[in-house]
Write a protein that holds these residues in place. Structure first.
Motif, PDB file in Angstrom:
ATOM      1  N   THR A 149       0.968  -1.023   0.171  1.00  0.00           N
ATOM      2  CA  THR A 149      -0.107   0.195   0.266  1.00  0.00           C
ATOM      3  C   THR A 149       0.858   1.303   0.162  1.00  0.00           C
ATOM      4  OG1 THR A 149      -0.550  -0.260   2.266  1.00  0.00           O
ATOM      5  CG2 THR A 149      -2.361  -1.090   0.949  1.00  0.00           C
ATOM      6  N   GLY A 150       1.841   1.510   0.293  1.00  0.00           N
ATOM      7  CA  GLY A 150       2.999   2.061   0.440  1.00  0.00           C
ATOM      8  C   GLY A 150       4.482   1.921   0.229  1.00  0.00           C
ATOM      9  N   VAL A 151       5.510   3.117  -0.190  1.00  0.00           N
ATOM     10  CA  VAL A 151       6.844   2.865   0.216  1.00  0.00           C
ATOM     11  C   VAL A 151       7.774   3.798   1.266  1.00  0.00           C
ATOM     12  CG1 VAL A 151       8.793   2.633  -1.639  1.00  0.00           C
ATOM     13  CG2 VAL A 151       6.585   1.569  -2.293  1.00  0.00           C
ATOM     14  N   VAL A 152       8.000   3.297   1.861  1.00  0.00           N
ATOM     15  CA  VAL A 152       9.187   3.722   3.608  1.00  0.00           C
ATOM     16  C   VAL A 152      10.070   4.071   2.687  1.00  0.00           C
ATOM     17  CG1 VAL A 152       9.146   3.925   5.050  1.00  0.00           C
ATOM     18  CG2 VAL A 152       7.338   3.220   4.680  1.00  0.00           C
ATOM     19  N   ARG A 153      10.858   3.486   2.497  1.00  0.00           N
ATOM     20  CA  ARG A 153      11.730   3.552   0.906  1.00  0.00           C
ATOM     21  C   ARG A 153      11.894   2.945   0.125  1.00  0.00           C
ATOM     22  NH1 ARG A 153      16.861   0.830   4.564  1.00  0.00           N
ATOM     23  NH2 ARG A 153      16.720  -0.786   3.735  1.00  0.00           N
ATOM     24  N   PRO A 154      12.349   3.432  -0.798  1.00  0.00           N
ATOM     25  CA  PRO A 154      12.246   2.563  -2.041  1.00  0.00           C
ATOM     26  C   PRO A 154      13.935   1.253  -2.025  1.00  0.00           C
ATOM     27  CG  PRO A 154      13.078   4.815  -2.559  1.00  0.00           C
ATOM     28  CD  PRO A 154      12.975   4.844  -1.320  1.00  0.00           C
ATOM     29  N   GLY A 155      13.993   0.691  -2.860  1.00  0.00           N
ATOM     30  CA  GLY A 155      15.270  -0.539  -2.885  1.00  0.00           C
ATOM     31  C   GLY A 155      14.927  -0.215  -4.191  1.00  0.00           C
ATOM     32  N   TYR A 156      16.899  -1.355  -4.500  1.00  0.00           N
ATOM     33  CA  TYR A 156      17.270  -1.479  -5.465  1.00  0.00           C
ATOM     34  C   TYR A 156      17.784  -2.323  -5.876  1.00  0.00           C
ATOM     35  CZ  TYR A 156      17.030   3.749  -5.179  1.00  0.00           C
ATOM     36  OH  TYR A 156      16.735   5.069  -4.471  1.00  0.00           O
ATOM     37  N   GLY A 157      17.776  -2.994  -7.499  1.00  0.00           N
ATOM     38  CA  GLY A 157      18.405  -4.586  -7.411  1.00  0.00           C
ATOM     39  C   GLY A 157      17.272  -5.269  -7.847  1.00  0.00           C
ATOM     40  N   THR A 158      17.909  -6.340  -8.181  1.00  0.00           N
ATOM     41  CA  THR A 158      17.024  -7.644  -9.318  1.00  0.00           C
ATOM     42  C   THR A 158      16.901  -8.045  -8.335  1.00  0.00           C
ATOM     43  OG1 THR A 158      18.853  -8.686  -9.943  1.00  0.00           O
ATOM     44  CG2 THR A 158      17.293  -6.909 -11.212  1.00  0.00           C
ATOM     45  N   ASP A 159      15.957  -9.236  -8.509  1.00  0.00           N
ATOM     46  CA  ASP A 159      15.366 -10.560  -7.300  1.00  0.00           C
ATOM     47  C   ASP A 159      17.434 -11.232  -6.892  1.00  0.00           C
ATOM     48  OD1 ASP A 159      13.000 -10.714  -6.910  1.00  0.00           O
ATOM     49  OD2 ASP A 159      12.382 -12.128  -8.513  1.00  0.00           O
ATOM     50  N   ARG A 160      18.218 -11.397  -8.471  1.00  0.00           N
ATOM     51  CA  ARG A 160      19.028 -12.320  -8.141  1.00  0.00           C
ATOM     52  C   ARG A 160      20.552 -10.928  -7.146  1.00  0.00           C
ATOM     53  NH1 ARG A 160      22.540 -15.564 -11.004  1.00  0.00           N
ATOM     54  NH2 ARG A 160      23.956 -13.962 -11.832  1.00  0.00           N
ATOM     55  N   HIS A 161      20.268  -9.831  -7.624  1.00  0.00           N
ATOM     56  CA  HIS A 161      21.693  -8.628  -7.744  1.00  0.00           C
ATOM     57  C   HIS A 161      20.457  -7.978  -6.617  1.00  0.00           C
ATOM     58  CE1 HIS A 161      24.385 -10.917  -9.168  1.00  0.00           C
ATOM     59  NE2 HIS A 161      23.718 -10.729 -10.792  1.00  0.00           N
ATOM     60  N   GLN A 162      20.490  -8.078  -5.360  1.00  0.00           N
ATOM     61  CA  GLN A 162      19.745  -6.403  -4.825  1.00  0.00           C
ATOM     62  C   GLN A 162      20.603  -6.241  -4.259  1.00  0.00           C
ATOM     63  OE1 GLN A 162      16.806  -8.208  -1.731  1.00  0.00           O
ATOM     64  NE2 GLN A 162      15.898  -7.344  -2.659  1.00  0.00           N
ATOM     65  N   LEU A 163      20.492  -4.673  -3.776  1.00  0.00           N
ATOM     66  CA  LEU A 163      21.125  -4.284  -3.281  1.00  0.00           C
ATOM     67  C   LEU A 163      20.594  -3.795  -1.569  1.00  0.00           C
ATOM     68  CD1 LEU A 163      23.082  -0.903  -4.931  1.00  0.00           C
ATOM     69  CD2 LEU A 163      23.715  -3.367  -4.360  1.00  0.00           C
ATOM     70  N   ARG A 164      19.385  -3.718  -2.308  1.00  0.00           N
ATOM     71  CA  ARG A 164      18.334  -3.471  -0.869  1.00  0.00           C
ATOM     72  C   ARG A 164      16.996  -3.434  -0.836  1.00  0.00           C
ATOM     73  NH1 ARG A 164      18.978   2.790   1.399  1.00  0.00           N
ATOM     74  NH2 ARG A 164      17.215   3.461  -0.223  1.00  0.00           N
ATOM     75  N   PRO A 165      16.009  -5.034   0.127  1.00  0.00           N
ATOM     76  CA  PRO A 165      14.773  -4.827  -0.421  1.00  0.00           C
ATOM     77  C   PRO A 165      13.696  -3.226  -0.498  1.00  0.00           C
ATOM     78  CG  PRO A 165      15.171  -5.128   1.806  1.00  0.00           C
ATOM     79  CD  PRO A 165      16.765  -5.110   1.574  1.00  0.00           C
ATOM     80  N   THR A 166      12.866  -2.963  -0.114  1.00  0.00           N
ATOM     81  CA  THR A 166      11.855  -2.246  -0.514  1.00  0.00           C
ATOM     82  C   THR A 166      11.401  -2.164   0.691  1.00  0.00           C
ATOM     83  OG1 THR A 166      12.154  -2.394  -3.671  1.00  0.00           O
ATOM     84  CG2 THR A 166      10.484  -1.147  -1.816  1.00  0.00           C
ATOM     85  N   ALA A 167      11.026  -1.268   1.415  1.00  0.00           N
ATOM     86  CA  ALA A 167      10.690  -1.028   2.726  1.00  0.00           C
ATOM     87  C   ALA A 167       9.365  -0.516   2.470  1.00  0.00           C
ATOM     88  CB  ALA A 167      11.317  -0.147   4.078  1.00  0.00           C
ATOM     89  N   VAL A 168       8.647  -1.304   3.176  1.00  0.00           N
ATOM     90  CA  VAL A 168       6.585  -0.995   2.500  1.00  0.00           C
ATOM     91  C   VAL A 168       6.115  -1.672   3.982  1.00  0.00           C
ATOM     92  CG1 VAL A 168       7.178  -2.225  -0.101  1.00  0.00           C
ATOM     93  CG2 VAL A 168       6.801  -3.915   1.699  1.00  0.00           C
ATOM     94  N   THR A 169       4.851  -0.569   3.768  1.00  0.00           N
ATOM     95  CA  THR A 169       3.542  -1.001   3.833  1.00  0.00           C
ATOM     96  C   THR A 169       2.791  -1.879   3.889  1.00  0.00           C
ATOM     97  OG1 THR A 169       2.302   0.767   3.692  1.00  0.00           O
ATOM     98  CG2 THR A 169       3.385   1.196   5.430  1.00  0.00           C
ATOM     99  N   VAL A 170       2.076  -3.111   4.064  1.00  0.00           N
ATOM    100  CA  VAL A 170       1.105  -3.655   3.348  1.00  0.00           C
ATOM    101  C   VAL A 170      -0.286  -4.208   3.838  1.00  0.00           C
ATOM    102  CG1 VAL A 170       0.860  -6.488   2.335  1.00  0.00           C
ATOM    103  CG2 VAL A 170       3.870  -5.020   2.900  1.00  0.00           C
ATOM    104  N   SER A 171      -1.720  -4.609   2.921  1.00  0.00           N
ATOM    105  CA  SER A 171      -2.104  -4.618   3.841  1.00  0.00           C
ATOM    106  C   SER A 171      -2.757  -5.933   4.212  1.00  0.00           C
ATOM    107  CB  SER A 171      -3.174  -4.772   2.733  1.00  0.00           C
ATOM    108  OG  SER A 171      -3.084  -5.291   1.479  1.00  0.00           O
ATOM    109  N   LYS A 172      -3.280  -5.979   5.126  1.00  0.00           N
ATOM    110  CA  LYS A 172      -3.682  -6.996   5.955  1.00  0.00           C
ATOM    111  C   LYS A 172      -3.940  -8.227   5.461  1.00  0.00           C
ATOM    112  CE  LYS A 172      -4.958  -7.414  11.118  1.00  0.00           C
ATOM    113  NZ  LYS A 172      -5.807  -7.196  12.187  1.00  0.00           N
TER     114      LYS A 172
END
Lengths: 175, 175
Positions: A149-172
């Motif tokens: 539902t929202g992105v608190v901090r953007p993520g960078y990379g792909t599944d194979r090469h991820q620099l950091r995940p996307t910090a998100v809010t998620v619906s229950k």
């Protein structure tokens, strides 16, 4: 290092094979001895090659890693240069800096994508534990369960090469 | 892993020295044949090891290079985050952005130094072709000849690992 010692010996052709003294032995024996000497020589060469390759491996790894470090770090120099330019311009025209910094931000995002780390700040997609890090679960009856539902901090990379995940809010999730 | 097994076998003490033995042994033909088979086996194993190590070398290089790329790129994420924070703050307080961007610039300079690429913007030093790139020669009777009188663009790195030379103006050399 014992192995290196062997490798050096190897360069000397007058080695074990000749010790068996062809003088006393009949013709077939000589053939076998020659064969033995030749095989032993081959084996020794292969062992010496192994050692050399191991050493070169270490050197190559260090050199290539350093080159990659320089390549990636150097790519950021224009970003830094532009920051300084924006600051210099700000002295005469303070309003220009916001626009300048926006452009620099875009430059940095593009740079990361070029290195294989595209930005991810997509909302409305299904939660994916491989690329999302949940920072909050929200009650949102209007949204499908388990949706970003929202992105608190953007993520960078792909599944194979991820620099950091996307910090998100998620619906229950249901149930 | 097969390679490790082979490497261990190879350390077996039945080594080159024994090869010179056969001439005095009673059943020379059989002994020689066994020896031949054994040596050929050893040689084949060494050659197979070589091949395996070469392949592993390629994989290692790729993996390590990718890891270094990710390490250096990831270090820049906080710089980008801070740029975005500064822009967000600028909306409510436009005057704050200059200070914020100054801090981000310092962070970027520090980052480069941590990776082994310190900034160079020294003036008054003797011109050094290894780290300086002359963009202009100036007449400056008050300065020693061949001295860096100004820095047009800072350089980064050391003599051994240089990202880019320092672009400088230099005082005219005598004669």
């Amino acid at each position: 290092m014992a192995t290196t010692g062997k490798a050096e010996e190897q360069e000397n052709p007058a080695e074990p094979g000749t010790v068996s003294g062809p003088q006393e032995t009949p013709a077939p024996e000589t053939g076998a001895d020659e064969k033995l000497a030749e095989l032993e020589d081959r084996w020794r060469r292969a062992v010496a090659d192994l050692e050399n390759i191991r050493k070169r491996h270490v050197t190559d790894l260090r050199r290539e890693t350093e080159a990659e470090r320089a390549r990636v770090a150097a790519a950021w120099l224009p970003v830094l240069d532009n920051l300084e330019l924006a600051l210099a311009h700000a002295e005469s025209d303070p309003s220009a800096i916001v626009q300048g910094v926006h452009a620099i931000r875009d430059q940095a995002v593009r740079l990361l994508a070029e290195f294989g780390y595209p930005r991810d700040e997509e909302t409305g997609v299904r939660f994916d534990p491989n690329r999302h890090e949940v920072v909050a679960v929200v009650e949102d009856p209007a949204t499908e369960p388990n949706t970003v539902t929202g992105v608190v901090r953007p993520g960078y990379g792909t599944d194979r090469h991820q620099l950091r995940p996307t910090a998100v809010t998620v619906s229950k999730s249901q149930g």
